[in-house]
Design a protein around this motif. Structure first.
Motif: not given
Length: 197
Positions: A63-66, A104-107, A112-116, A190-193
């Protein structure tokens, strides 16, 4: 940061993190402490998009998010530099905790989740070690057998010829790759989601 952001390293806020700052910093951080051949250092930025490519080779359809998580796997180094693993271990838990909070802040900043998930973390680590194998044998002066012992064999069917890029080229490529992956993942700054559809 060159963007004008002020990042508190002890309490990093996602709102003070910009992809351009990450790319700029990582393109100027040398892997192997700069002990590599060639006219340019092999930057953490270049290493990062190689790791993302290898992760996608190992796990087709990732998946693109990973894939974005793979690209960002060394992102904290834009402010703390690249330390060799034995030195990180010698610094102990406090350093790891510090790096984890920054990650975690970068994610969070990039949706992204703080911990993948553990499976994704393992995949990224495997790709990271494969990149290290190619780097070690091609530009860092390690022999083939020594590299196999240290990093394991690279994934079957994947070949890489390393040509270290100028910092400005690596920086631009990193930002470009980020935009491709974040758009594919449906990330909206903008939505950070991410889209949930």
């Amino acid at each position: 940061m060159l963007s004008g952001r002020r990042l508190d390293l002890l309490d990093p806020s996602p709102f003070d993190i910009e992809i351009e700052d990450i790319a700029h910093g990582l393109a100027r951080v040398a892997r192997w402490n700069g002990q590599t051949i060639g006219d340019h250092a092999f930057s953490v930025a270049q290493h990062s998009f190689v790791v993302e490519e290898i992760a996608a080779h190992i796990a087709p359809g990732l998946a693109p998010r990973w894939r974005l998580a793979a690209l960002l796997h060394d992102a904290p180094e834009y402010v703390i530099g690249d330390m060799i693993s034995p030195f990180k271990a010698a610094l102990g838990f406090d350093y790891r905790n510090f790096e984890d909070r920054l990650e975690a802040a970068i994610h969070h900043r990039f949706g992204l989740p703080a911990r993948v998930p553990a499976q994704i973390k393992t995949l990224i680590k495997t790709a990271d070690r494969a990149s290290a194998f190619f780097e070690a044998t091609q530009i860092a002066g390690f022999g083939h057998e020594e590299s196999l012992q240290l990093f394991g064999a690279p994934p079957a069917g994947y070949a890489l010829t390393i040509e270290p890029m100028a910092a400005t080229v690596a920086e631009a490529r990193y930002v470009e790759r980020y935009h491709v992956l974040s758009e594919a993942a449906g990330y909206r700054p903008a939505a950070q989601a991410f889209d949930t559809e």
